[in-house]
Design a protein around this motif. Structure first.
Motif, PDB file in Angstrom:
ATOM      1  N   THR A 240       2.754  -5.883   2.101  1.00  0.00           N
ATOM      2  CA  THR A 240       2.401  -6.727   3.239  1.00  0.00           C
ATOM      3  C   THR A 240       1.171  -6.195   3.971  1.00  0.00           C
ATOM      4  O   THR A 240       0.748  -6.804   4.961  1.00  0.00           O
ATOM      5  N   LYS A 241       0.617  -5.099   3.495  1.00  0.00           N
ATOM      6  CA  LYS A 241      -0.586  -4.510   4.092  1.00  0.00           C
ATOM      7  C   LYS A 241      -1.243  -3.614   3.057  1.00  0.00           C
ATOM      8  O   LYS A 241      -0.721  -3.455   1.941  1.00  0.00           O
ATOM      9  N   PRO A 242      -2.407  -3.009   3.357  1.00  0.00           N
ATOM     10  CA  PRO A 242      -3.081  -2.170   2.361  1.00  0.00           C
ATOM     11  C   PRO A 242      -2.190  -1.064   1.816  1.00  0.00           C
ATOM     12  O   PRO A 242      -1.366  -0.488   2.527  1.00  0.00           O
TER      13      PRO A 242
ATOM     14  N   GLN B  86      -3.641  -7.102  -1.919  1.00  0.00           N
ATOM     15  CA  GLN B  86      -3.929  -6.305  -0.727  1.00  0.00           C
ATOM     16  C   GLN B  86      -4.942  -5.230  -1.096  1.00  0.00           C
ATOM     17  O   GLN B  86      -5.035  -4.823  -2.258  1.00  0.00           O
TER      18      GLN B  86
ATOM     19  N   ASP C  67       5.947   3.929   6.079  1.00  0.00           N
ATOM     20  CA  ASP C  67       5.385   2.566   6.132  1.00  0.00           C
ATOM     21  C   ASP C  67       5.633   1.759   4.870  1.00  0.00           C
ATOM     22  O   ASP C  67       5.319   0.571   4.820  1.00  0.00           O
TER      23      ASP C  67
ATOM     24  N   HIS D 206       4.076   1.816   2.143  1.00  0.00           N
ATOM     25  CA  HIS D 206       2.838   1.473   1.440  1.00  0.00           C
ATOM     26  C   HIS D 206       1.988   2.705   1.138  1.00  0.00           C
ATOM     27  O   HIS D 206       0.783   2.583   0.885  1.00  0.00           O
TER      28      HIS D 206
END
Length: 324
Positions: free
Chosen positions: A32-34, A64, A88, A90
């Protein structure tokens, strides 16, 4: 409680963060993010090479940005600890398998338990270490090197304490009953520079790093650590072929995530990495640097890591090597 262990509060925060990636939806919604690939060694190390080559394909597949972030130091411990504590979902570790298979046996004060606090995603590519010498040293074979080390004090360079080259050399020296002074560097590239300049006569360094320099005639290749010769240097013998019967020190660059990562996320990342590394042009480019694509499943990677962890534990005990 050990001062180096994560406090309970941090663990609860991590669990809460990963709960948002609940099984059943994790693979569909992640990332959902880098995504940050924390490479635990400097630029030019094998893991850095693989990460940057597969970055464009991985970024396209995941939808992403994929950021390569070098966090070298302490045999990979600095980057490894940062990833193990990440909450996180990620943050991904990239580096040699020695971080999990060797470091727990060497370091007295590890801030984490690598085999328990991380979950393998995949082993990216297999590689060997290469024993090289400064041309001015006049050493061209393994017997010549061992004879020189018996005759007078000698040193050798590696990419750092506990890294593949360090352990490969200590295993060789223990088998041969020879001593050499270890000179650790912050990665294979700076070590290579000092061997090229004659500041250290020899080094056991990652073959993807030293291969081009050998082909340019700026280093003399003595032997490779693995069980087979390198495709780009077929005339260079393995250490076993050079006289150390039964010797084999093979390694792999790997990818791992924090233990709390949902299995669906781990599987999704492994699948996309495997697709990226399956591209013929990428495989061919890695092969020219003596990096052999593995891209195995998380389960296969875990089995191999457990076996290597046991094997290197026996080696560390035999050479009586421990680090702070």
């Amino acid at each position: 409680m050990n001062a180096f262990r994560r406090p309970l509060a941090a663990c609860l925060v991590a669990a809460a963060a990963f709960a948002t990636l609940a099984p059943g939806h994790a693979a569909d919604t992640w990332p959902t993010k880098p995504v940050r690939l924390v490479v635990a060694f400097p630029a030019g190390a094998p893991g850095d090479i693989v990460s940057r080559l597969m970055q464009p394909a991985l970024q396209k597949a995941l939808g992403q940005p994929v950021v390569v972030d070098n966090k070298p130091g302490a045999g990979g411990n600095i980057g490894m600890q940062e990833v193990a504590r990440a909450t996180d979902g990620h943050t991904v570790l990239v580096g040699p398998d020695t971080m999990l298979t060797i470091n727990p046996h060497l370091y007295r004060k590890l801030a984490i338990r690598p085999m328990e606090d991380l979950v393998p995603v995949t082993q990216l590519a297999a590689f060997s270490q290469e024993l090289v010498c400064f041309p001015g040293a006049g050493i061209k074979t393994l017997p010549e090197l061992l004879a020189a080390a018996r005759a007078k004090p000698m040193s050798y360079a590696s990419g750092g304490p506990g890294v593949p080259g360090h352990m490969a050399m200590e295993m060789l020296l223990a088998d041969a009953g020879v001593q050499m002074q270890h000179v650790p560097y912050r990665g294979p590239s700076p070590a290579m520079q000092d061997v090229m300049g004659g500041m250290v006569p020899c080094g056991f360094l990652a073959s993807p790093t030293v291969g081009p320099i050998i082909r340019d005639g700026k280093l003399v290749a003595i032997a490779v650590s693995g069980s087979k010769r390198l495709g780009s240097q077929p005339t260079v013998p393995t250490v076993a072929q050079a006289g150390a019967k039964g010797y084999d020190a093979s390694f792999a660059e790997m990818m791992a995530m924090p233990r709390a990562t949902p299995p669906a996320v781990v599987s999704r990342l492994q699948a996309e990495v495997a697709k990226a590394l399956a591209a013929p042009e990428l495989r061919e480019r890695l092969a020219t640097m003596d990096l052999e694509v593995v891209a195995n499943t998380p389960e296969e990677a875990a089995r191999r890591l457990r076996a290597e962890h046991q094997r290197w534990g026996q080696v560390a005990a035999r050479v009586q090597l421990q680090l702070d």
